[in-house]
Design an enzyme around this catalytic site. Structure first.
Site, PDB file in Angstrom:
ATOM      1  N   ASP A 104       9.832  -7.759 -82.000  1.00 38.17           N
ATOM      2  CA  ASP A 104       9.240  -8.989 -81.464  1.00 38.17           C
ATOM      3  C   ASP A 104      10.295 -10.081 -81.395  1.00 38.17           C
ATOM      4  OD1 ASP A 104       7.801 -11.248 -80.889  1.00 38.17           O
ATOM      5  OD2 ASP A 104       6.607 -11.229 -82.712  1.00 38.17           O
ATOM      6  N   GLU A 141       8.546 -19.462 -78.498  1.00 33.42           N
ATOM      7  CA  GLU A 141       7.192 -18.902 -78.465  1.00 33.42           C
ATOM      8  C   GLU A 141       6.575 -18.904 -79.851  1.00 33.42           C
ATOM      9  OE1 GLU A 141       4.101 -15.632 -78.656  1.00 33.42           O
ATOM     10  OE2 GLU A 141       5.923 -15.857 -79.812  1.00 33.42           O
ATOM     11  N   GLU A 153       3.290 -26.958 -67.854  1.00 32.14           N
ATOM     12  CA  GLU A 153       2.989 -28.380 -67.668  1.00 32.14           C
ATOM     13  C   GLU A 153       3.890 -28.978 -66.583  1.00 32.14           C
ATOM     14  OE1 GLU A 153       3.252 -29.725 -71.700  1.00 32.14           O
ATOM     15  OE2 GLU A 153       1.230 -29.032 -72.152  1.00 32.14           O
ATOM     16  N   ASP A 170       5.809  -8.604 -74.716  1.00 34.72           N
ATOM     17  CA  ASP A 170       6.414  -9.306 -75.855  1.00 34.72           C
ATOM     18  C   ASP A 170       6.962  -8.241 -76.796  1.00 34.72           C
ATOM     19  OD1 ASP A 170       6.772 -10.686 -78.265  1.00 34.72           O
ATOM     20  OD2 ASP A 170       5.205 -12.134 -77.844  1.00 34.72           O
ATOM     21  N   TYR A 269       5.991  -6.506 -88.986  1.00 31.85           N
ATOM     22  CA  TYR A 269       5.822  -7.610 -88.049  1.00 31.85           C
ATOM     23  C   TYR A 269       6.359  -8.925 -88.611  1.00 31.85           C
ATOM     24  CZ  TYR A 269       3.189 -10.681 -84.859  1.00 31.85           C
ATOM     25  OH  TYR A 269       2.812 -11.615 -83.937  1.00 31.85           O
ATOM     26  N   HIS A 270       7.247  -9.573 -87.868  1.00 29.49           N
ATOM     27  CA  HIS A 270       7.774 -10.898 -88.218  1.00 29.49           C
ATOM     28  C   HIS A 270       8.597 -10.917 -89.514  1.00 29.49           C
ATOM     29  CE1 HIS A 270       4.899 -13.500 -85.540  1.00 29.49           C
ATOM     30  NE2 HIS A 270       5.832 -12.873 -84.862  1.00 29.49           N
ATOM     31  N   ASP A 381      -4.935 -15.147 -49.890  1.00 32.89           N
ATOM     32  CA  ASP A 381      -5.247 -16.482 -50.424  1.00 32.89           C
ATOM     33  C   ASP A 381      -6.612 -16.481 -51.109  1.00 32.89           C
ATOM     34  OD1 ASP A 381      -2.867 -17.471 -49.603  1.00 32.89           O
ATOM     35  OD2 ASP A 381      -3.646 -18.692 -47.951  1.00 32.89           O
TER      36      ASP A 381
HETATM   37 ZN   LIG Z   1       6.498 -12.327 -79.906  1.00 29.70          ZN
END
Ligand SMILES: [Zn+2]
Length: 469
Positions: A104, A141, A153, A170, A269-270, A381
């Protein structure tokens, strides 16, 4: 704005801790038992506190979170489209990691880079896609999807007008057992078809293509012939602003272990153990599954970038909306009736969407291969507008930044329209007591809003210059 002026930032300090510390802290808490749905999986009694079982004990938690201003960088690569350069198919993956990030997000980044290398080679031989392809490497992220949110934005209006789809990968390769897919309903058929084109890279009795293995290992129902399970978008990665802010169809793909709700992640994970060694020695030594994910991701992108008529499905979307309606009707129909609130208008909007979806697909199937580009553009469209029409510019009640009326998850777990489902849950069991007047008014408003948006979606599919205008 000063940090203290924000009503969005959380005010309770939070810090991740390990298993051993969690056992020690939670195991010694006193106070009433927490309800079963809020308990974790540690082998202890989960209690609210605030006292400890041994009264003299106290815990001092030092939270080492610093606030500082940092510059972040999104990296965007573009292959300009040959015929429709103003229509974008966007592929994205984040680049920041908590530690070394070999799963990740770097397993995804490896796939993204491999796709750009392969397409770059095709370009040297003169190839260009019909529509523009964009490749985005997001920053920040893990801290709250800042890279993708701020990009949406900044370019939201352009993306809302021009983006055909956003394809997110991801954690491309967490494990090599099955595919876990999330999708807006309109892209589910495309994903199933693309998975049929990709060979499963090692021999197994479960099948020869990704589709066969995936169907076998993650069937939608207990029926062995059922198609593979594809979830609706959640709130977990850089696809979120695309779907919830501006209504762009999305896909999110990962190879995972056997996936269940009690075992949703892989244990590293992480952590600091997400290293190249982990990938090279344990998960995917020959990187064959990284190749599989690159083939799948590129295949999907090329289908969306090259097809004359966009491979966006309408009737599967209508079916999803119908299922959301049925869940509401079956579970709460009598409650609505008891409170003299009619579901007829909502039911009629849902039916109109189904009919419009089927009629639209019939029209499309009568088109020829050599369709006039302007005619193709007209239908495309409409297909793009379908997803946009679910967007409420005012946002959902109590969650103004979530604007998708179907695919923003609810505050409460339900399988129906998120804001209406929340309003239903807030009613509790007794809908008719006088104290419920305000909540009932809120419920009626939410019923009107969702009815309006589903009917707007049906209208986007109507034949131009006929029934609607
Ligand atoms: Zn990730």
């Amino acid at each position: 704005m000063d940090q203290s002026e924000s009503n969005q930032l959380p005010t309770i300090p939070a810090h991740p801790i390990g298993y051993t510390d969690a056992m020690e802290l939670l195991g010694h808490m006193d106070g009433p038992l927490v309800p079963s749905y809020r308990r974790g999986l540690l082998d202890i009694d989960y209690r609210f506190g605030p006292e400890m079982l041994t009264p003299a004990r106290k815990v001092r938690l030092e939270v080492n979170v610093e606030t500082e201003r940092r510059t972040i960088h999104n990296v965007v690569g573009i292959i300009r489209g040959r015929e429709e350069p103003d229509r974008y198919v966007v592929l994205g993956n984040h680049r920041d990691a908590w530690n070394l990030g070999a799963v990740d997000p770097n397993s995804g980044t490896a796939c993204l880079l491999e796709i750009t290398r392969a397409l770059g080679e095709m370009m040297t031989r003169g190839w260009r896609p019909r529509r523009t392809l964009m490749f985005v490497s997001w920053d920040a992220e893990e801290h709250g999807m800042h890279g993708s949110y701020e990009w949406i934005e900044e370019f939201g209006k352009i993306m809302s007008d021009r983006a055909v789809a956003y394809l997110n990968v991801d954690n491309a390769v967490r494990e090599v057992y099955t595919l876990r897919a999330r999708a807006t309903p309109s892209l589910k058929p495309l994903l199933r078809e693309a998975a049929k084109m990709v060979p499963w890279p090692v021999s197994t009795q479960d099948g020869e293509t990704l589709y066969e293995v995936w169907s076998k290992r993650s069937p939608q129902t207990s029926d062995p012939d059922s198609p593979p399970e594809i979830d609706l978008p959640a709130s977990a990665s850089d696809y979120v602003p695309f779907v919830r802010r501006i209504g762009v169809p999305i896909l999110d793909l990962a190879l995972v272990h056997r996936y269940t709700y009690t075992y949703p992640n892989y244990p590293l994970y992480h952590t600091a153990y997400e290293t190249f060694h982990l990938q090279k020695s344990h998960i995917d030594p020959d990187f064959k599954f990284h190749r599989l994910m690159s083939q799948l991701w590129a295949g999907l992108a090329l289908s969306l970038a090259e097809a004359t008529i966009l491979p966006i499905d309408t009737s599967e979307y209508a079916d999803t909306v119908r299922e959301m309606y049925d869940w509401l009707e079956n579970g709460y129909g009598s409650k609505f009736e008891g409170a003299t609130i009619s579901l007829d208008a909502l039911e009629s909007a849902v039916s109109n969407f189904s009919q419009a979806a089927v009629a639209f697909e019939e029209k499309l199937s009568s088109l020829q291969d050599d369709t006039d580009p302007l005619v193709a553009r007209m239908y495309n469209d409409q297909l793009m507008q379908m997803e946009r029409a679910f967007i409420d510019p005012l946002g959902l009640l109590y969650r103004r930044l979530n604007r998708h009326t179907i695919l923003s998850s609810g505050l409460y777990p339900t399988e129906t329209f998120p804001a209406l489902g929340d309003a239903v849950r807030r009613m509790g069991s007794d809908w008719t007591s006088p104290g419920k007047a305000d909540k009932l008014k809120e419920l009626k408003e939410q019923l009107s809003i969702i009815t309006f948006f589903i009917q707007s979606v049906a209208n986007t599919l109507a034949k131009p210059a006929s029934t609607v205008f």
